[in-house]
Scaffold this motif. Structure first.
Motif, PDB file in Angstrom:
ATOM      1  N   ALA A 123      -3.043   2.975  -5.646  1.00  0.00           N
ATOM      2  CA  ALA A 123      -3.689   3.996  -4.821  1.00  0.00           C
ATOM      3  C   ALA A 123      -4.296   5.060  -5.723  1.00  0.00           C
ATOM      4  CB  ALA A 123      -2.685   4.626  -3.850  1.00  0.00           C
ATOM      5  N   ALA A 183       0.835  -1.188   0.000  1.00  0.00           N
ATOM      6  CA  ALA A 183       0.000   0.000   0.000  1.00  0.00           C
ATOM      7  C   ALA A 183       0.874   1.242   0.000  1.00  0.00           C
ATOM      8  CB  ALA A 183      -0.918  -0.001   1.218  1.00  0.00           C
ATOM      9  N   GLY A 197      -5.061   7.390   2.413  1.00  0.00           N
ATOM     10  CA  GLY A 197      -4.678   6.343   1.479  1.00  0.00           C
ATOM     11  C   GLY A 197      -4.841   6.755   0.034  1.00  0.00           C
ATOM     12  N   GLU A 198      -5.201   8.010  -0.222  1.00  0.00           N
ATOM     13  CA  GLU A 198      -5.278   8.530  -1.575  1.00  0.00           C
ATOM     14  C   GLU A 198      -4.650   9.915  -1.613  1.00  0.00           C
ATOM     15  OE1 GLU A 198      -9.510   8.408  -2.210  1.00  0.00           O
ATOM     16  OE2 GLU A 198      -9.722  10.524  -1.696  1.00  0.00           O
TER      17      GLU A 198
END
Length: 362
Positions: free
Chosen positions: A301, A219, A232-233
């Motif tokens: 991502a 990730a 996470g973006e």
């Protein structure tokens, strides 16, 4: 009326040129150009396509024409003429590719410089001295690039860059810099990490937006210094130069957004940097372009390029969400469940997958 061969040659040359230029500009092989740097890279790629198309059509055309024109006729059992060579022709087909290769090399050098590949103010630049370039034994230079250097009195620029990033509490929570030694300058190379700095007109100037990126199996985690935002973006605004400071917590990863036309490695113990200026709004995908394990293909991502107003609104939403999440966490923090289980409902809203929490708290 017989058309002279010189006229045929001229007409064929004009047709080849027009077809090559048309296909070089309309090949449709590249995704949308979403950054200013992508436009420069596309210009180089299109130029190479024009040249390649012209050469391909010319060579294949001559081969097909020759195979048909000089084919063996029925009943012809004689040997062909004993041609030994043609010096002017050999000089011509050697000189033309040499000129083409030299021209493309100069052009590519200029493009790399324009996107900041030769930024003299890059944080990892370090002068090379004769002592660092002279190492006993064969293969020593290669081995030195794969391991840390002996103790030195010179400043560890890589460590300084890591310390600067770790001053941000959100970044410090994500990275494990205390477990991975930050390497010094590689002997004979003068650099410790890959860097694409600012373009010549922005060299030495601070970027308008900084984002710390951390890669880990499997990730990407993004933190925005001085805001406390972890997500996470990645969101970036149009028209503002963005500086990505990245590293990895475990193995080598690679930051690659095809629409940006830029790729940079994220290496444990090294601080990589890349700069770009978004120009086209849209939703894109950050892909890990370095084999990093069995689930490498799933290491993606979201990347959102948006207007300045939309970006500011997103920042405010993230700040409010982070504050509310913190208040809820302080109010109810049961001690009988793991950190992963406790944080799962909140991190889901932030776009962070459970696997990321497992890696952080492992």
């Amino acid at each position: 009326m017989k058309i002279p061969s010189s006229i045929w040659t001229l007409l064929i040359g004009i047709v080849l040129t027009l077809v090559s230029f048309w296909y070089g500009q309309n090949h449709g092989l590249l995704p949308a150009a979403a950054t200013d740097e992508a436009v420069l890279v596309d210009g180089l790629f299109n130029t190479m396509m024009i040249v390649s198309t012209g050469i391909f059509l010319l060579v294949e055309g001559i081969l097909i024409y020759s195979a048909f024109k000089y084919r063996r006729r029925a009943g012809d059992n004689e040997d062909g003429p004993p041609v030994e060579g043609n010096v002017p022709l050999e000089i011509l087909w050697t000189a033309i590719p040499a000129i083409i290769v030299f021209g493309i090399s100069v052009y590519s050098f200029d493009v790399y410089n324009e996107i900041g590949g030769f930024d003299p103010h890059a944080v990892h630049a370090a002068p090379m001295n004769q002592e660092s370039m002279t190492m006993p034994g064969h293969g020593s230079a290669l081995a030195a690039t794969l391991s840390d250097t002996p103790p030195s009195t010179e400043p560890n620029l890589n460590q300084e860059k890591s310390d600067e990033a770790m001053q941000d509490p959100a970044t410090a929570e994500v990275r494990n810099a205390d477990q991975i030694p930050q390497l010094r300058n590689a002997p004979g190379l003068g650099t410790v990490a890959p860097t694409i700095g600012g373009s010549p007109d922005k060299a030495g100037k601070s970027a308008e937006l900084r984002v710390n990126v951390t890669g880990l199996q499997y990730a990407w985690i993004f933190t925005y210094p001085e805001t406390g935002i972890t997500t996470g973006e990645m969101h970036v605004p149009i028209g503002r130069e963005v500086q990505i400071n990245m590293t990895a917590n475990d193995v080598i990863h690679a930051f690659w957004v095809p629409e940006f036309r830029l790729k940079q490695d994220a290496i444990p113990g090294r601080q990589s940097e890349i700069r770009f200026t978004p120009k086209k709004a849209g939703d894109y995908v950050l892909i890990c372009a370095e084999l990093c394990g069995p689930y490498h293909g799933a290491m993606r991502a979201p990347v959102v390029v948006e207007t300045e107003e939309a970006f500011d609104k997103w920042l405010q939403e993230q700040l409010v969400a982070s504050k509310e999440t913190l208040n809820q966490a302080v109010a109810v923090n049961p001690v009988d469940i793991s950190p992963n289980e406790f944080l799962a409902p909140y991190t889901k809203d932030m776009g962070i997958q459970p696997e990321i929490l497992h890696q952080i708290h492992r």
